[in-house]
Design a protein around this motif. Sequence first.
Motif, PDB file in Angstrom:
ATOM      1  N   GLN A 106      13.254  36.237  33.958  1.00 43.43           N
ATOM      2  CA  GLN A 106      14.602  35.989  33.461  1.00 43.43           C
ATOM      3  C   GLN A 106      14.666  34.640  32.741  1.00 43.43           C
ATOM      4  O   GLN A 106      15.241  34.520  31.656  1.00 43.43           O
ATOM      5  N   LEU A 109      12.872  34.847  29.339  1.00 44.69           N
ATOM      6  CA  LEU A 109      13.667  35.566  28.342  1.00 44.69           C
ATOM      7  C   LEU A 109      14.850  34.729  27.862  1.00 44.69           C
ATOM      8  O   LEU A 109      15.182  34.731  26.678  1.00 44.69           O
ATOM      9  N   GLU A 110      15.469  34.001  28.776  1.00 43.11           N
ATOM     10  CA  GLU A 110      16.584  33.145  28.395  1.00 43.11           C
ATOM     11  C   GLU A 110      16.117  32.007  27.493  1.00 43.11           C
ATOM     12  O   GLU A 110      16.799  31.644  26.526  1.00 43.11           O
ATOM     13  N   GLU A 115      17.206  37.513  26.520  1.00 38.06           N
ATOM     14  CA  GLU A 115      17.683  38.125  27.752  1.00 38.06           C
ATOM     15  C   GLU A 115      18.538  39.362  27.469  1.00 38.06           C
ATOM     16  O   GLU A 115      18.423  40.376  28.143  1.00 38.06           O
ATOM     17  N   GLU A 116      19.383  39.286  26.454  1.00 32.17           N
ATOM     18  CA  GLU A 116      20.254  40.423  26.137  1.00 32.17           C
ATOM     19  C   GLU A 116      19.498  41.576  25.499  1.00 32.17           C
ATOM     20  O   GLU A 116      20.038  42.681  25.376  1.00 32.17           O
ATOM     21  N   LYS A 118      16.395  42.632  26.610  1.00 36.21           N
ATOM     22  CA  LYS A 118      15.277  42.985  27.478  1.00 36.21           C
ATOM     23  C   LYS A 118      15.067  44.498  27.634  1.00 36.21           C
ATOM     24  O   LYS A 118      13.955  44.944  27.932  1.00 36.21           O
TER      25      LYS A 118
END
Length: 235
Positions: A106, A109-110, A115-116, A118
Amino acid sequence: MLIQATGLRKAFRERQVVKDVTLEIKEGEVIALMGPNGAGKSTIIGMLLDTIRIDAGEITYWRSDYKKATGIQLQSTPFFEGYTVLENVKLFASIYGVKVSEPEIQQQLEAYQLEEMKKVIASKLSIGQQKRLAIALATLHNPKLVFLDEPSAGLDPKGQKKIRRLIEYLKEKNVTVVFASHDMLEVNHIADRLMFINAGELVANGTPCELYKRYGVKTMEDLYDKVNHHEGDER
């Protein structure tokens, strides 16, 4: 010192692509490889990574298993076909042999603004998102040294800005970064040292301030033009 290369030479058939290049990569640096298309930048990166066999010269690395501590983002990253961003992260982590927890994934990805996305199939991402995913995958194993081959190529100004921020992010984590680029803003804001490659030769090497003074210029664009004009045209 992470890498010391001396007298590197490489020819493809009868064309000499890299000619007696000597360079060093020091810990904590952000180095920009600059030069015209076809100048030999990608070939030099491949030689330093041992993916392209050198014809002559010598390369010394800071440790024998340097590949385990090196990340690579190539111009084209082969994502796993049909798999999402998240699935690609997990698959690449298994290839690197590293264990990453869900919170760590997480966080990764951030950090790369993914993240949005994934659950999106990786190949369906925009070019800019694919570039960021490629760098995220190249740094999953917390490498000490990262090579980025034209990470902002083909991106609009907004996408280029995001790549600059990612390189700054790696710099803040004390990761040594070597990247090939034509983005003058990218280079001007974040590179500690510039290496200009022209026709397979290392024609200028130094900090931006050193090279500005040496060539009597005040902008990166003028420096680029002056170095390449002074040392020879692209061929």
